[in-house]
Design a protein around this motif. Structure first.
Motif, PDB file in Angstrom:
ATOM      1  N   UNK A  39     -10.665  13.715 -87.805  1.00 33.67           N
ATOM      2  CA  UNK A  39     -10.797  12.799 -86.688  1.00 33.67           C
ATOM      3  C   UNK A  39     -10.422  11.392 -87.148  1.00 33.67           C
ATOM      4  N   UNK A  40     -10.008  10.573 -86.224  1.00 32.23           N
ATOM      5  CA  UNK A  40      -9.665   9.196 -86.564  1.00 32.23           C
ATOM      6  C   UNK A  40     -10.924   8.331 -86.542  1.00 32.23           C
ATOM      7  N   UNK A  41     -10.853   7.168 -87.193  1.00 29.97           N
ATOM      8  CA  UNK A  41     -11.987   6.242 -87.151  1.00 29.97           C
ATOM      9  C   UNK A  41     -12.244   5.787 -85.719  1.00 29.97           C
ATOM     10  N   UNK A  42     -11.192   5.588 -84.941  1.00 28.74           N
ATOM     11  CA  UNK A  42     -11.363   5.155 -83.553  1.00 28.74           C
ATOM     12  C   UNK A  42     -12.128   6.202 -82.756  1.00 28.74           C
ATOM     13  N   UNK A  43     -11.728   7.464 -82.906  1.00 27.63           N
ATOM     14  CA  UNK A  43     -12.423   8.533 -82.182  1.00 27.63           C
ATOM     15  C   UNK A  43     -13.861   8.658 -82.661  1.00 27.63           C
ATOM     16  N   UNK A  44     -14.070   8.543 -83.972  1.00 30.34           N
ATOM     17  CA  UNK A  44     -15.425   8.640 -84.520  1.00 30.34           C
ATOM     18  C   UNK A  44     -16.321   7.554 -83.934  1.00 30.34           C
ATOM     19  N   UNK A  45     -15.809   6.321 -83.851  1.00 30.19           N
ATOM     20  CA  UNK A  45     -16.592   5.219 -83.292  1.00 30.19           C
ATOM     21  C   UNK A  45     -16.901   5.458 -81.817  1.00 30.19           C
ATOM     22  N   UNK A  71     -10.640  -1.148 -89.216  1.00 27.41           N
ATOM     23  CA  UNK A  71     -11.752  -0.614 -88.424  1.00 27.41           C
ATOM     24  C   UNK A  71     -12.504  -1.758 -87.759  1.00 27.41           C
ATOM     25  N   UNK A  72     -12.748  -2.835 -88.490  1.00 24.69           N
ATOM     26  CA  UNK A  72     -13.440  -3.988 -87.916  1.00 24.69           C
ATOM     27  C   UNK A  72     -12.649  -4.596 -86.764  1.00 24.69           C
TER      28      UNK A  72
END
Length: 108
Positions: A39-45, A71-72
């Motif tokens: 999964x991508x960091x965007x999807x995880x967030x 990410x930030x």
């Protein structure tokens, strides 16, 4: 006096077929038959709206500062409040954010 370039090194011997753990696929690299990144960091967030802390760790040169900065930026652009802190003495965070933020609190 003339010089010539040294001859090229001998060609490497063919190797066995790569294992399933090293085969690249459109979804990315596989480890034990599963994608290395699922999964991508965007999807995880997005899937974890209550997420409060994210840490990036690993050995040197693997992209921790770049991943933390991007990410930030993504979370901030998504309307989340973000505090980005780095203990890295190199100025790479300033480079990622396009402004000098080395050694002090800096609004971005």
């Amino acid at each position: 006096m003339s010089t010539t370039a040294p001859p090229p090194p001998p060609a490497a011997a063919p190797t066995a077929e790569p294992s399933a753990a090293a085969v690249a696929t459109p979804a990315g690299r596989l480890v034990d038959g599963r994608p290395l990144v699922e999964t991508s960091m965007a999807r995880y967030a997005e899937e974890h709206p209550g997420l409060r802390y994210t840490f990036f760790g690993g050995k040197g040169g693997v992209g921790k500062t770049v991943m933390a900065a991007m990410t930030a930026v993504h979370l901030a652009r998504s309307g989340r409040r973000v505090l980005l802190a780095s203990t890295n003495p190199v100025h790479s965070l300033s480079g990622c954010l396009g402004q000098d933020c080395f050694g002090r609190e800096t609004p971005v």
